[in-house]
Design a protein around this motif. Structure first.
Motif, PDB file in Angstrom:
ATOM      1  N   VAL A 264      10.524  -7.337 -16.105  1.00 49.84           N
ATOM      2  CA  VAL A 264       9.198  -7.399 -16.711  1.00 49.84           C
ATOM      3  C   VAL A 264       8.516  -6.063 -16.474  1.00 49.84           C
ATOM      4  N   ALA A 265       7.878  -5.538 -17.525  1.00 46.71           N
ATOM      5  CA  ALA A 265       7.172  -4.260 -17.445  1.00 46.71           C
ATOM      6  C   ALA A 265       5.675  -4.528 -17.521  1.00 46.71           C
ATOM      7  N   VAL A 266       4.925  -3.875 -16.617  1.00 44.25           N
ATOM      8  CA  VAL A 266       3.473  -4.061 -16.554  1.00 44.25           C
ATOM      9  C   VAL A 266       2.807  -2.695 -16.657  1.00 44.25           C
ATOM     10  N   ASN A 267       1.861  -2.564 -17.620  1.00 44.49           N
ATOM     11  CA  ASN A 267       1.103  -1.326 -17.753  1.00 44.49           C
ATOM     12  C   ASN A 267       0.068  -1.246 -16.635  1.00 44.49           C
ATOM     13  N   ILE A 268       0.001  -0.099 -15.988  1.00 51.01           N
ATOM     14  CA  ILE A 268      -0.940   0.124 -14.903  1.00 51.01           C
ATOM     15  C   ILE A 268      -1.875   1.263 -15.286  1.00 51.01           C
ATOM     16  N   SER A 269      -3.176   1.006 -15.201  1.00 49.98           N
ATOM     17  CA  SER A 269      -4.164   2.032 -15.491  1.00 49.98           C
ATOM     18  C   SER A 269      -4.087   3.142 -14.445  1.00 49.98           C
ATOM     19  N   PRO A 270      -4.292   4.396 -14.839  1.00 50.34           N
ATOM     20  CA  PRO A 270      -4.323   5.489 -13.846  1.00 50.34           C
ATOM     21  C   PRO A 270      -5.346   5.243 -12.748  1.00 50.34           C
ATOM     22  N   ILE A 271      -6.458   4.591 -13.103  1.00 45.95           N
ATOM     23  CA  ILE A 271      -7.487   4.326 -12.102  1.00 45.95           C
ATOM     24  C   ILE A 271      -6.954   3.385 -11.034  1.00 45.95           C
ATOM     25  N   GLN A 272      -6.280   2.323 -11.448  1.00 46.45           N
ATOM     26  CA  GLN A 272      -5.710   1.395 -10.482  1.00 46.45           C
ATOM     27  C   GLN A 272      -4.587   2.046  -9.687  1.00 46.45           C
ATOM     28  N   PHE A 273      -3.780   2.870 -10.353  1.00 42.63           N
ATOM     29  CA  PHE A 273      -2.640   3.498  -9.681  1.00 42.63           C
ATOM     30  C   PHE A 273      -3.097   4.413  -8.554  1.00 42.63           C
ATOM     31  N   ARG A 274      -4.265   5.012  -8.715  1.00 42.38           N
ATOM     32  CA  ARG A 274      -4.742   5.973  -7.714  1.00 42.38           C
ATOM     33  C   ARG A 274      -5.474   5.323  -6.553  1.00 42.38           C
ATOM     34  N   THR A 275      -5.605   3.993  -6.545  1.00 44.15           N
ATOM     35  CA  THR A 275      -6.315   3.333  -5.456  1.00 44.15           C
ATOM     36  C   THR A 275      -5.363   3.082  -4.295  1.00 44.15           C
ATOM     37  N   SER A 276      -5.948   3.040  -3.094  1.00 44.37           N
ATOM     38  CA  SER A 276      -5.130   2.782  -1.906  1.00 44.37           C
ATOM     39  C   SER A 276      -4.650   1.344  -1.842  1.00 44.37           C
ATOM     40  N   GLU A 277      -5.327   0.423  -2.574  1.00 43.32           N
ATOM     41  CA  GLU A 277      -4.940  -0.982  -2.566  1.00 43.32           C
ATOM     42  C   GLU A 277      -3.796  -1.295  -3.518  1.00 43.32           C
ATOM     43  N   PHE A 278      -3.376  -0.314  -4.314  1.00 46.88           N
ATOM     44  CA  PHE A 278      -2.397  -0.606  -5.353  1.00 46.88           C
ATOM     45  C   PHE A 278      -1.087  -1.125  -4.770  1.00 46.88           C
ATOM     46  N   LEU A 279      -0.571  -0.452  -3.734  1.00 46.51           N
ATOM     47  CA  LEU A 279       0.701  -0.880  -3.171  1.00 46.51           C
ATOM     48  C   LEU A 279       0.586  -2.272  -2.548  1.00 46.51           C
ATOM     49  N   ARG A 280      -0.577  -2.573  -1.956  1.00 44.31           N
ATOM     50  CA  ARG A 280      -0.764  -3.908  -1.404  1.00 44.31           C
ATOM     51  C   ARG A 280      -0.768  -4.961  -2.502  1.00 44.31           C
ATOM     52  N   ASP A 281      -1.367  -4.615  -3.662  1.00 40.67           N
ATOM     53  CA  ASP A 281      -1.347  -5.536  -4.801  1.00 40.67           C
ATOM     54  C   ASP A 281       0.087  -5.792  -5.270  1.00 40.67           C
ATOM     55  N   ILE A 282       0.904  -4.757  -5.296  1.00 40.98           N
ATOM     56  CA  ILE A 282       2.309  -4.899  -5.696  1.00 40.98           C
ATOM     57  C   ILE A 282       3.044  -5.808  -4.715  1.00 40.98           C
ATOM     58  N   ALA A 283       2.853  -5.515  -3.436  1.00 42.57           N
ATOM     59  CA  ALA A 283       3.560  -6.296  -2.420  1.00 42.57           C
ATOM     60  C   ALA A 283       3.128  -7.751  -2.444  1.00 42.57           C
ATOM     61  N   ALA A 284       1.819  -7.994  -2.633  1.00 48.51           N
ATOM     62  CA  ALA A 284       1.331  -9.363  -2.669  1.00 48.51           C
ATOM     63  C   ALA A 284       1.908 -10.121  -3.853  1.00 48.51           C
ATOM     64  N   ALA A 285       2.005  -9.467  -5.010  1.00 48.74           N
ATOM     65  CA  ALA A 285       2.542 -10.129  -6.203  1.00 48.74           C
ATOM     66  C   ALA A 285       4.012 -10.463  -6.024  1.00 48.74           C
ATOM     67  N   LEU A 286       4.795  -9.538  -5.472  1.00 48.40           N
ATOM     68  CA  LEU A 286       6.222  -9.802  -5.267  1.00 48.40           C
ATOM     69  C   LEU A 286       6.440 -10.900  -4.229  1.00 48.40           C
ATOM     70  N   GLN A 287       5.657 -10.864  -3.154  1.00 45.59           N
ATOM     71  CA  GLN A 287       5.829 -11.870  -2.104  1.00 45.59           C
ATOM     72  C   GLN A 287       5.421 -13.256  -2.574  1.00 45.59           C
ATOM     73  N   ALA A 288       4.310 -13.332  -3.332  1.00 41.32           N
ATOM     74  CA  ALA A 288       3.816 -14.631  -3.779  1.00 41.32           C
ATOM     75  C   ALA A 288       4.735 -15.267  -4.810  1.00 41.32           C
ATOM     76  N   THR A 289       5.412 -14.463  -5.609  1.00 39.57           N
ATOM     77  CA  THR A 289       6.219 -15.004  -6.712  1.00 39.57           C
ATOM     78  C   THR A 289       7.707 -15.019  -6.403  1.00 39.57           C
ATOM     79  N   GLY A 290       8.130 -14.250  -5.394  1.00 38.43           N
ATOM     80  CA  GLY A 290       9.545 -14.176  -5.077  1.00 38.43           C
ATOM     81  C   GLY A 290      10.348 -13.326  -6.038  1.00 38.43           C
ATOM     82  N   LEU A 291       9.701 -12.538  -6.841  1.00 39.49           N
ATOM     83  CA  LEU A 291      10.415 -11.689  -7.800  1.00 39.49           C
ATOM     84  C   LEU A 291      11.071 -10.522  -7.070  1.00 39.49           C
ATOM     85  N   GLU A 292      12.318 -10.222  -7.426  1.00 41.42           N
ATOM     86  CA  GLU A 292      13.016  -9.081  -6.832  1.00 41.42           C
ATOM     87  C   GLU A 292      12.358  -7.792  -7.304  1.00 41.42           C
ATOM     88  N   PRO A 293      12.182  -6.800  -6.388  1.00 41.54           N
ATOM     89  CA  PRO A 293      11.518  -5.539  -6.771  1.00 41.54           C
ATOM     90  C   PRO A 293      12.202  -4.839  -7.938  1.00 41.54           C
TER      91      PRO A 293
END
Length: 804
Positions: free
Chosen positions: A618-647
């Motif tokens: 699955v491909a997800v478009n990420i805004s440059p504004i969101q990509f530049r935030t320090s919380e972005f990686l935490r958002d990625i990790a939370a989504a993968l952990q909550a859904t069990g999707l392989e990175p």
């Protein structure tokens, strides 16, 4: 078989059907003109047919030069060339002659010459199969058969004259049949039978076409012949109605002037005969033409039809109006032969319409001009201002407190108050100032002025005059007025925009406490108000879960499998309906809400992808504004952990603008994503900045070719060369490539043979809701294989070379 009155029909010639008794002379003329028309149609195509025969003869010489007798080939080429030249010369010599009225002898000569040329060419081609087929190999025999079949079909070109067509086609058919049937080859004999069947069909079709051509031309001749009868009926019509018929010659002069025309023109028929039509329309002093006359004269000059044009005629006894319609009359060569038309005197109805229009332009309550007249005058002022640059101000007035008076004292008092306001506004009317009542308690003033300062002075004066106390019968009433001002051409160039912008200024004036005025400013409310409303709706949308994701498949060009889906955000507002991302994403980015929206999209996409087969990403478009935030990686990790999707099944799509901000957070996020096994795709590749340098500095897993290159892939602007270069570079760097916006099988095929990895676009499927994904995963490969039933052989695929 005989025609009526004894005319004998030639063999194979269609019979002229008759309605009633027609004289022998008329029937003979019909036949003569019809045969002339058939000859004209044949000659129009003769030169093209001749050139084709010459080209085919040259081709035969080239193909059989080493395998057939050269003397025969040269002879065939010479005979065909001479006959073709004769056909071209005949067509050139008589190209306009037969369009007139040729004699029966001339027509007969044309038929005989045409038949002789056709027979010569047909006899020449009839020898070709008999000479070339027997000694030829299988390939050359196939060429001979193909040429023979093509030559037989040329009978359609000569179809209008059946005899000429048969003189050409029959020798070719006989020669081809004899050559094939006597070759001793069973296959050739079978082909001979098939060729005979084909030839029979062609000749039958040609005969049918000849009959149709004959009937069509005959009908045209009859219609032309019946015009005189129609003219008599029209003159009878003119005598029994108030309308009248007029007619001019090719020079625009009156022809066949009737008494009815002379009566309405106020002149004698003799005086009008030969008079230029334009002179009749110039009835004013010094030959002045009234309104509409120039348009009629222009149509007469250009030879174009016109209908229901009203012309003003300033007669000495008073202005009159005529309604005229006219249609050009063409001679048989297609040149203008004159005009015919109908006219009527509409003076009485014109006066009545003018009276109705006058009443419709003014408000019956106040006597002021109404909205209709405002629109007309405002349009004229906008046009004048646009042309000269001289400004005109629109003062939009709304009474403050009128509703209170109307509700408290009744509509009668309200009407009287409106009349009193109109009386106070009347003194401001001048040569450069117009007063209008637009409806209710809304008034408008159009004022030609030097600028905004002068408009402001007028607004203050109006506010002072309107705000003074009123006496309504025994009652005293006090109201005020607020004014919004917009200027043309500075603020708007059309009445609607001008009124809308004055209304915005009026809204600001009322917001400031009423009883004042405000000038429109370009950065005024419409953008701010719309933006505030959209911001508020976006916040509610996040709270109400109004966003959803649709998914568009990415399809492998190798085997048609669905390799992934791109998650696309959709917003269906209960008040706005469907809102496109182009509308709300910029606002979301400007307000920072894009981070929350992006967090939702990540979580929803990963949750849905976890339900799919394990090989689909699955491909997800990420805004440059969101990509530049320090919380972005935490958002990625939370989504993968909550859904069990392989990175490895998550693909983050970023645009080139991410690379512009080389902050520590940006670079750290990029490297961290790669280290976690999350794929990175560069979206809209080639439309932004220095894409190639970014690929060298930070390799990505995939690049997506922008749809603008794919859309014009077959154009001449170099898009295909750009795509080939991108694919070559991607191959060298081991980067996958997705082409976006693929809408046709042709586009997909071009990309497929150039080793593009996969495609995305409406050819396969638009973005669909999550519930339809299982069906898409099954259906897309089937659709793909229907589009491309057999995969290309690897040896036929072009190898990409760097720099090409």
């Amino acid at each position: 078989m005989r025609l009526r009155r004894g005319r004998r029909v030639r063999p194979g010639e269609p019979v002229i059907p008759e309605a009633g008794v027609t004289s022998a002379a008329t029937l003979a003329r019909y036949m003569q003109e019809t045969r002339s028309g058939l000859l004209v149609e044949t000659l129009k195509l003769a030169k093209y047919s001749a050139l084709t025969h010459a080209a085919v003869a040259l081709t035969v010489v080239g193909l059989f030069w080493g395998t057939a007798p050269r003397a025969y080939l040269i002879g065939l080429l010479v005979v065909i060339g001479i006959a073709s030249s004769a056909a071209i010369a005949l067509a050139w010599r008589f190209r306009g002659h037969f369009a007139g009225t040729p004699s029966e002898a001339e027509i007969g000569r044309g038929y005989r010459v045409s038949g002789a040329i056709a027979l010569t060419i047909g006899m020449s081609w009839s020898t070709m199969p008999m000479v070339l087929f027997p000694p030829a190999d299988a390939d050359h025999r196939m060429i001979v058969v193909a040429i023979a079949a093509g030559l037989i079909s040329d009978a359609y070109t000569l179809g209008p004259i059946l005899s000429v067509s048969l003189l050409f086609a029959v020798p070719v058919v006989l020669g081809s049949f004899i050559a094939l049937a006597t070759s001793g080859d069973t296959v050739a004999a079978s082909i001979a039978v098939l060729l005979a069947i084909y030839a029979a069909f062609v000749l039958f079709s040609v005969r049918h076409m000849s009959l149709l051509s004959f009937q069509r031309i005959l009908d045209r001749v009859r219609v032309s012949d019946q015009n005189q009868t129609i003219g008599l009926l029209l003159r009878e019509f003119e005598a029994s109605t108030s309308d009248w018929l007029w007619e001019t010659d090719r020079d625009g002069r009156f022809d066949h002037v009737s008494e009815r025309v002379a009566q309405v023109a106020g002149r004698s028929a003799a005086a009008l005969q030969g008079l230029p039509f334009r002179d009749l329309l110039a009835c004013g002093e010094g030959g002045r033409q009234g309104s509409g006359a120039a348009e009629v004269v222009a149509h007469l000059h250009e030879g174009t039809p016109f209908q229901d044009l009203v012309v003003e005629l300033p007669f000495r006894e008073g202005t009159r109006w005529w309604k005229l319609s006219g249609k050009p009359v063409l001679d048989r060569t297609g040149r203008l032969a004159g005009f015919r038309g109908v006219g009527s005197d509409v003076t009485a109805s014109r006066i009545s319409e003018a009276r109705i229009a006058f009443l419709a332009s003014y408000d019956p309550l106040t006597g002021l001009a109404n909205r209709t007249l405002f629109h007309d005058l405002a349009s004229a002022e906008c046009d004048r201002a646009a042309g000269t640059g001289a400004p005109c101000a629109l003062l939009y007035l709304d009474l403050d407190g009128f509703k209170t008076v109307n509700d408290s004292f009744g509509h009668g008092a309200g009407d009287q108050l409106l009349r009193s306001v109109a009386q106070r506004l009347q003194p401001f009317a001048a040569e450069d100032t117009w007063i209008f009542r637009l409806g209710g308690d809304e008034f408008a003033v159009l004022h030609r002025c030097a600028g905004a300062f002068e408009a402001s002075v007028l607004a203050r004066s109006i506010i002072a005059a309107v705000s003074a106390p009123y006496r309504i019968d025994a009652l005293a009433a006090e109201i005020g007025v607020s004014v919004g001002i917009a200027m043309t051409p500075h603020d708007a160039l059309d009445p609607e925009s001008l009124l809308r912008k004055a209304d915005l200024a009026l809204y600001r004036a009322k917001a400031r406490g009423k009883g004042t005025f405000h000038l429109f400013e370009r950065d005024l409310e419409i953008t701010q108000r719309t933006r505030r409303e959209l911001e508020a709706d976006l916040k509610l949308a996040l709270q109400r879960d109004e966003f959803e994701l649709h998914y568009q498949p990415l399809t492998s060009l190798r085997d048609g499998r669905v390799v992934g889906f791109e998650a696309l955000l959709r917003w269906r507002s209960p008040t706005r309906g469907f809102v496109t991302p182009a509308e709300f994403i910029p606002v979301a980015e400007a307000t920072g809400m894009i981070v929350a929206i992006g967090r939702f999209a990540l979580m929803a996409a990963c949750r849905e992808a976890a339900r799919w087969p394990g090989q689909i990403r699955v491909a997800v478009n990420i805004s440059p504004i969101q990509f530049r935030t320090s919380e972005f990686l935490r958002d990625i990790a939370a989504a993968l952990q909550a859904t069990g999707l392989e990175p490895g099944r998550l693909e983050i799509e970023i645009t080139e603008s991410v690379f512009l901000d080389k902050t520590a957070i940006t670079m750290a996020n990029l490297h961290e994503l790669r280290s976690r096994g999350i794929r990175i795709a560069l979206d809209d590749f080639g439309t932004g900045y220095s894409s190639l340098s970014y690929l060298a500095k930070f390799p990505v897993d995939k690049i997506k070719i922008d749809r603008s290159f794919v859309r014009d892939i077959d154009g001449e602007d170099g898009n295909l060369a750009v795509i080939e270069a991108i694919l070559a570079i991607a191959q060298k760097l081991s980067i996958a490539v997705t082409a976006e916006g693929v809408e046709t099988a042709e586009q997909a095929q071009v990309l497929r043979v150039r080793n593009c990895s996969d495609i995305q676009g409406f050819l396969i499927s638009p973005a669909r809701p999550a519930a339809e994904i299982p069906g898409l995963i099954e259906r897309v490969p089937e659709d793909f294989h229907r589009l491309f039933p057999a995969p290309p052989r690897s040896e036929t695929q072009p190898r990409l070379v760097a720099g090409r």
